[in-house]
Design an enzyme around this catalytic site. Structure first.
Site, PDB file in Angstrom:
ATOM      1  N   SER A   1       8.225  62.606  61.333  1.00 42.92           N
ATOM      2  CA  SER A   1       8.597  61.192  61.266  1.00 42.92           C
ATOM      3  C   SER A   1       9.868  60.917  60.483  1.00 42.92           C
ATOM      4  CB  SER A   1       7.446  60.373  60.671  1.00 42.92           C
ATOM      5  OG  SER A   1       6.430  60.179  61.623  1.00 42.92           O
TER       6      SER A   1
ATOM      7  N   LYS B   1      12.659  59.235  62.302  1.00 37.38           N
ATOM      8  CA  LYS B   1      12.780  57.780  62.408  1.00 37.38           C
ATOM      9  C   LYS B   1      13.984  57.255  61.625  1.00 37.38           C
ATOM     10  CE  LYS B   1       7.874  56.773  63.288  1.00 37.38           C
ATOM     11  NZ  LYS B   1       7.113  58.016  63.185  1.00 37.38           N
TER      12      LYS B   1
ATOM     13  N   SER C   1       5.231  53.629  59.658  1.00 41.10           N
ATOM     14  CA  SER C   1       5.638  54.773  60.473  1.00 41.10           C
ATOM     15  C   SER C   1       5.143  54.634  61.905  1.00 41.10           C
ATOM     16  CB  SER C   1       5.139  56.089  59.864  1.00 41.10           C
ATOM     17  OG  SER C   1       5.880  57.187  60.342  1.00 41.10           O
TER      18      SER C   1
END
Length: 212
Positions: free
Chosen positions: A8, A11, A73
């Site tokens: 993640s 991102k 997230s």
């Protein structure tokens, strides 16, 4: 410079592209983007991954979707924003790769907005640190969102997974990640006086180990 799955932490590049589009006026914070069936199925509740939990076919403002990406997230929010900005997640990933090249990322390649496992989706620790620096310095008007400790959406309160925010003076970002392949990871930063430190770490076996 070793290649690894950023999970993640990917991102951060998704957000950099969105922040750039906001800065150029291509999109606005009060624009409403739809949670398509594809975004909901691939990144929402049915996926079993981290999600903002936006109901399918619901329109939501970009301002809220950004909080869903940064704090929660949310993979669903990432895909919905990508589809709105570029028409599809694949097209958005191409923009991510082009943006990375402009930033000087030499060991990175993106296949999606969320960092879901893919052999062709990778970054190096050095590149993640460089990307973190750009997010902090290029987009100060949006950077405050990374210090937000929790966010409530659709009656569901989720806390920011970044352990630095809770017990480290001066911590104000950035992003954690986790997949089975590489374990728990974090791109963190602390500002004390005029000195800012950025740390990128990966390979921890538990959330507690990452926090320590």
């Amino acid at each position: 410079d070793e290649l690894m799955s950023p999970a993640s932490m990917s991102k951060l590049m998704t957000l950099a592209v969105v922040f750039r589009a906001l800065k150029t006026g291509q999109i606005k914070l009060d624009d409403e983007f739809i949670m398509s069936a594809t975004a909901w199925r691939r990144g929402g509740a049915p996926s079993g991954t981290s999600a903002m939990m936006v109901p399918v076919n619901t329109k939501e403002k970009l301002d809220l979707l950004l909080q869903g990406i940064i704090v929660q997230s949310g993979n669903d929010a990432c895909i919905a924003v990508a589809e709105a900005v570029a028409g599809s997640e694949d097209a958005f990933a191409e923009i991510m790769n082009a943006t990375g090249k402009k930033m000087g990322l030499s060991n990175s390649h993106f296949m999606d907005t969320s960092g879901l496992p893919d052999p062709q989706h990778y970054m190096s620790m050095h590149d993640i640190a460089t990307l973190s620096w750009h997010v902090i310095h290029d987009f100060p008007e949006y950077y405050h969102l990374f210090a937000q400790k929790d966010f409530v959406y659709n009656g569901i309160k989720q806390g920011n997974r970044n352990p630095l925010l809770y017990d480290t003076p001066g911590a104000d970002g950035l992003k954690t990640g986790h997949i089975d392949e590489t374990g728990y990871s974090v791109a963190g930063t602390v500002l004390r006086g005029s000195r800012r430190l950025i740390v990128v770490a990966s390979g921890m076996r538990t959330m507690k180990e990452r926090a320590n």
